[in-house]
Design a protein around this motif. Structure first.
Motif, PDB file in Angstrom:
ATOM      1  N   ARG A   1      -6.038  -5.157  17.134  1.00 59.49           N
ATOM      2  CA  ARG A   1      -5.918  -4.067  16.094  1.00 59.49           C
ATOM      3  C   ARG A   1      -5.498  -2.664  16.823  1.00 59.49           C
ATOM      4  O   ARG A   1      -4.739  -1.908  16.540  1.00 59.49           O
TER       5      ARG A   1
ATOM      6  N   TRP B   1       3.110  -4.990  14.533  1.00 59.99           N
ATOM      7  CA  TRP B   1       1.839  -5.814  14.214  1.00 59.99           C
ATOM      8  C   TRP B   1       1.826  -7.120  14.525  1.00 59.99           C
ATOM      9  O   TRP B   1       0.508  -7.569  14.929  1.00 59.99           O
TER      10      TRP B   1
ATOM     11  N   GLN C   1      -1.843  -2.275  17.373  1.00 66.07           N
ATOM     12  CA  GLN C   1      -1.041  -2.432  16.261  1.00 66.07           C
ATOM     13  C   GLN C   1      -0.788  -0.945  16.088  1.00 66.07           C
ATOM     14  O   GLN C   1      -1.558   0.071  16.022  1.00 66.07           O
TER      15      GLN C   1
ATOM     16  N   GLU D   1       5.657  -2.995   4.659  1.00 64.82           N
ATOM     17  CA  GLU D   1       4.478  -3.283   4.245  1.00 64.82           C
ATOM     18  C   GLU D   1       4.187  -4.700   3.779  1.00 64.82           C
ATOM     19  O   GLU D   1       3.198  -5.377   3.981  1.00 64.82           O
TER      20      GLU D   1
ATOM     21  N   PHE E   1       0.814  -1.193   0.071  1.00 64.98           N
ATOM     22  CA  PHE E   1      -0.043  -0.134   0.056  1.00 64.98           C
ATOM     23  C   PHE E   1       0.906   1.184   0.050  1.00 64.98           C
ATOM     24  O   PHE E   1       0.718   2.130  -0.661  1.00 64.98           O
ATOM     25  N   LEU E   2       1.940   1.241   0.827  1.00 59.76           N
ATOM     26  CA  LEU E   2       2.567   2.578   0.902  1.00 59.76           C
ATOM     27  C   LEU E   2       4.148   2.399   0.185  1.00 59.76           C
ATOM     28  O   LEU E   2       4.736   2.920   0.215  1.00 59.76           O
TER      29      LEU E   2
ATOM     30  N   GLU F   1       2.485  -8.265   5.114  1.00 58.67           N
ATOM     31  CA  GLU F   1       1.331  -9.144   4.621  1.00 58.67           C
ATOM     32  C   GLU F   1       1.790 -10.459   4.396  1.00 58.67           C
ATOM     33  O   GLU F   1       0.978 -11.413   4.456  1.00 58.67           O
TER      34      GLU F   1
ATOM     35  N   LEU G   1       0.580   1.944  13.022  1.00 56.45           N
ATOM     36  CA  LEU G   1       0.053   2.273  11.640  1.00 56.45           C
ATOM     37  C   LEU G   1      -0.788   1.339  10.914  1.00 56.45           C
ATOM     38  O   LEU G   1      -1.952   1.153  11.882  1.00 56.45           O
ATOM     39  N   LEU G   2      -0.814   0.909   9.863  1.00 52.24           N
ATOM     40  CA  LEU G   2      -1.985   0.300   9.008  1.00 52.24           C
ATOM     41  C   LEU G   2      -2.121  -1.123   9.703  1.00 52.24           C
ATOM     42  O   LEU G   2      -0.989  -1.971   9.528  1.00 52.24           O
TER      43      LEU G   2
END
Length: 119
Positions: free
Chosen positions: A97, A87, A100, A61, A55-56, A65, A102-103
């Motif tokens: 959540r 994360w 965590q 990132e 995403f970024l 995933e 950031l995203l």
């Protein structure tokens, strides 16, 4: 520079969402690297979206995933993924959540990603 020396300075690279753990953490390329990139490419061609989103655009990132989809990376890669604590707990499971940074990430699987094709 002599033409024969060009290969000496060549460092292969790939976009982060096709980069294998061997390439990221050890700088190794070879058959495992190629198989990983090919599998990611085939998935993206079939699904219409990348197997591991960036995403970024950053490697963290993508590896976030990868862990969410495939589980905890083996050592020493887990320790080399310096930001995993943002994360995941030490077992590679996503933290709540609200904890965590950031995203946030949620646990998924390749089966779930395949099932989402066309929906």
């Amino acid at each position: 520079m002599v033409v024969g020396e060009v290969f000496h300075y060549y460092k292969p690279t790939t976009v982060p969402h096709y980069q294998s753990p061997e390439a990221r953490f050890e700088g190794r390329i070879g058959m495992p690297f190629d198989v990983w990139a090919l599998a990611c490419t085939i998935f993206e061609i079939r699904a219409g979206f990348p197997l591991f989103e960036a995403f970024l655009g950053g490697a963290d990132e993508v590896f976030k995933e990868i862990v969410a989809t495939l589980g905890k990376l083996p050592e020493p890669w887990w320790g080399m993924f310096e930001n995993h604590h943002l994360w995941f707990d030490e077992d590679g499971k996503p933290m709540a959540r609200e904890l965590q940074v950031l995203l946030p990430v949620e646990k998924t699987s390749i089966t779930q990603k395949l099932a989402s094709i066309g929906s």
